[in-house]
Design an enzyme around this catalytic site. Structure first.
Site, mmCIF file in Angstrom:
data_model
loop_
_atom_site.group_PDB
_atom_site.id
_atom_site.type_symbol
_atom_site.label_atom_id
_atom_site.label_comp_id
_atom_site.label_asym_id
_atom_site.label_seq_id
_atom_site.Cartn_x
_atom_site.Cartn_y
_atom_site.Cartn_z
ATOM 1 N N GLU A 194 0.843 -1.197 0.000
ATOM 2 C CA GLU A 194 0.000 0.000 0.000
ATOM 3 C C GLU A 194 0.882 1.252 0.000
ATOM 4 O O GLU A 194 1.895 1.321 0.696
ATOM 5 C CB GLU A 194 -0.869 -0.045 1.261
ATOM 6 C CG GLU A 194 -1.807 1.102 1.466
ATOM 7 C CD GLU A 194 -2.612 0.928 2.760
ATOM 8 O OE1 GLU A 194 -3.630 1.622 2.902
ATOM 9 O OE2 GLU A 194 -2.226 0.089 3.607
ATOM 10 N N LYS A 247 -9.296 2.351 -2.504
ATOM 11 C CA LYS A 247 -9.594 1.688 -1.238
ATOM 12 C C LYS A 247 -11.007 2.016 -0.761
ATOM 13 O O LYS A 247 -11.386 3.180 -0.665
ATOM 14 C CB LYS A 247 -8.562 2.112 -0.194
ATOM 15 C CG LYS A 247 -8.614 1.336 1.109
ATOM 16 C CD LYS A 247 -7.432 1.758 1.991
ATOM 17 C CE LYS A 247 -7.388 0.980 3.293
ATOM 18 N NZ LYS A 247 -6.238 1.427 4.122
ATOM 19 N N CYS A 255 -5.499 -3.350 2.332
ATOM 20 C CA CYS A 255 -5.351 -3.285 3.791
ATOM 21 C C CYS A 255 -6.671 -3.422 4.548
ATOM 22 O O CYS A 255 -7.211 -4.507 4.653
ATOM 23 C CB CYS A 255 -4.613 -2.006 4.184
ATOM 24 S SG CYS A 255 -3.882 -2.099 5.843
#
Length: 594
Positions: free
Chosen positions: A72, A144, A177
């Site tokens: 990330e 994300k 994540c």
């Protein structure tokens, strides 16, 4: 003659076409090497990071990797406090970073996914994103969907859903994540028929821990790349991993539990992706989903929810584990009473019995019919008597016959011997579909100790059920099980991310119910006669040392557990989970007919 020549030419063209198509298909199904790249960027050094990342990608490509995943925000570092602070380091997609990494992908014919701080050229909004490039350059991107607090100060929530990109390596999707904490993001990838989930992360434990169950629930490979150093006191633990569609750990990097263990230089782990595993049993299980009962997944009941409990309650529960005597209800009743008479805790709030509590699991339709009772049969009578005798809520299950149909039901019986709720199993297994009728609603009930959800053991394969329990703000979930290993798998013992160790027999899908719902999950399973035992309590946060998973092995016992239902002071809890959901993206979960 002319027609003959034309026909011959047509046949030649068709033959060549099929030869090429066959060759392409054969090339596509060959196994290939994937790499998870542990790359550690430096704050405020975007251009240097991009060049160093290109070198690290080339290192993995030279080793033979065809799919390479980097962490990330690999081009910028992670901890920026505001739009102003990160504004000099964001990049468009495509842009500077994709152009540079594409030089490597074109040279070596490889595919690369890497995290990037994106600036949208049209809106000037910033996103925590990932770029995807291949042998022909830029392919696509992902933004994300579920953010952690650090990026909330500069990044807008992702608005692209979860695209799935069709490549010669297979169908590839991306999560980032914190997405792993929310089952929905991986499920969207699965519903898009993804074969591989690329997973860039900057994780301290939680995101990496969720991946075994996410791989198994969706039947795809996961290639997860984490950082392995410390940035402004935020330590990322390495432990990059590659998981199979059956939840097998194929490769993992060393777990680095403390900043003294930092590993700054780039390194990679590798594993073979066997493309013949793309169409596996876990992926085929999508046909067993029940989207029509998942509608509440689209609700966002936050920050206000006056139905949610505000006061934590201490709960004492007994989880009954025993070897059932097939078809002998009377002897099973006496066994239950005997085990409860030996319990260590005298005052109980709940008693949870295994699935098919008084008979064991029927092997076929004939046995199911023999075990079936009316709603006023001896099993129901026993549960009522047991509840009164122990002054406890009893969760027992049975096969009930109504109007010529058989149902698998769990009953919630009050200490006064009244049935206050029943849950009819909604997800039937292959054997049960031959004789049982599925239910059409959830099992969520109010009790003096909090909201109780009920699901059956094999329903842990469907993360929608745990997600719905979170939306309904249940405080605990009772899981009557008759598990003999036909689904799920033990948590990988070698993957030691948790501060408080898990028991050796912890099962990843049962654990995923607790973590996905942020509800204490109480498993009551049989033992002996091929049953796996493992009854016990799955907790909310063993990873950071806040509580413990407690399980039996294979002994017969009334296993007593204690817990407090709410933990508002913890870094993460059900309330925060609900607040971080992104329901506008979830529509495919409730509308798909796959």
């Amino acid at each position: 003659m002319k027609n003959l020549k034309s026909s011959s030419f047509f046949l030649l063209v068709v033959s060549v076409f099929f030869i090429l198509m066959t060759a392409t298909a054969e090339a596509a199904i060959k196994p290939f090497l994937a790499a998870a790249l542990q790359f550690n960027p430096v704050l405020y050094e975007r251009d240097k990071n991009i060049n160093d990342l290109a070198k690290a990608v080339e290192m993995a490509a030279v080793r033979g990797a065809k799919l390479i995943v980097a962490p990330e925000m690999a081009t910028t570092g992670y901890q920026y406090n505001s739009r102003d602070e990160i504004s000099s380091y964001v990049d468009t997609i495509p842009g500077v970073a994709t152009d540079r990494i594409s030089e490597v992908t074109k040279k070596y014919g490889v595919y690369v996914v890497f995290g990037i701080a994106e600036r949208d050229a049209e809106t000037d909004l910033y996103y925590n994103a990932a770029a995807f490039v291949g042998p022909d350059g830029y392919i696509g991107k992902y933004r994300k969907s579920h953010q952690w607090e650090a990026e909330e100060h500069w990044a807008a929530w992702g608005d692209l859903g979860v695209p799935v990109y069709d490549t010669p390596l297979g169908k590839i999707a991306i999560n980032i994540c914190m997405d792993a904490t929310y089952f929905e993001t991986a499920r969207l990838a699965g519903l898009g028929d993804a074969d591989i989930l690329a997973f860039p992360t900057n994780s301290t434990a939680q995101a990496m821990w969720a991946l075994q169950s996410r791989a198994m629930q969706n039947g795809f490979y996961i290639v997860a790349a984490n950082r392995s150093n410390t940035e402004l006191e935020y330590h990322m633990i390495g432990a990059s991993a590659i998981w199979s569609p059956t939840g097998k750990l194929l490769s993992s990097a060393q777990v680095l539990p403390d900043k003294k263990d930092d590993l700054d230089e780039a390194n990679a782990i590798y594993a073979e992706i066997d493309t013949t595993e793309f169409n596996n049993i876990n992926k085929r299980r999508f046909s067993e989903r029940r989207p029509e009962i998942y509608k509440d997944i689209a609700l966002h009941i936050s920050p206000w929810n006056y139905k949610a409990n505000e006061t934590s309650k201490q709960v004492f529960a007994a989880l009954l584990q025993y070897s059932p005597i097939r078809s002998n209800k009377y002897k099973n009743m006496r066994k239950i009473e005997d085990l409860l008479s030996k319990r260590t805790v005298r005052t109980l709030d709940f008693i949870v019995l295994p699935e098919f509590s008084l008979t064991g699991k029927p092997r076929n339709a004939k046995e199911a019919e023999a075990y079936a009772e009316s709603p006023k049969g001896k099993s129901v009578g026993f549960y009522k008597e047991l509840a009164i005798a122990t002054n406890s809520y009893v969760i027992g299950s049975l096969i009930e016959e109504e109007e010529g149909r058989l149902y698998i039901r769990a009953l919630l019986v009050t200490p006064e011997g009244k049935i206050s709720g029943q849950y009819t199993k909604t997800h039937l297994n292959d054997n049960e579909r031959k004789w049982a009728t599925a239910g059409d609603s959830l099992g969520v009930f109010n009790t003096p100790k909090g909201r109780l959800g009920i699901i059956f053991g094999n329903e842990s394969q469907f993360p929608e059920m745990a997600g719905l329990m979170a939306v309904k703000r249940v405080d605990m979930i009772a899981v009557p099980a008759s598990w003999n290993g036909e689904y799920g798998a033990n948590i990988e013992k070698s993957y030691k991310l948790s501060m408080n160790p898990y028991p050796d027999n912890a099962m990843c899908l049962f654990d995923a119910v607790a973590l996905t719902s942020q509800s204490y999950t109480l498993i009551a399973n049989f033992t002996g006669n091929s049953y796996m035992g493992g009854s016990g309590k799955y907790a909310l946060d063993p990873l950071y040392g806040l509580d413990f998973v407690e399980l039996l092995n294979k002994e017969e016992k009334a296993f007593c557990v204690k817990f407090d239902t709410l933990h508002r002071e913890w870094w993460f809890n059900q309330e925060k989970l609900i607040g971080g959901r992104s329901p506008l993206l979830y529509k495919p979960i409730i509308s798909s007919i796959k």
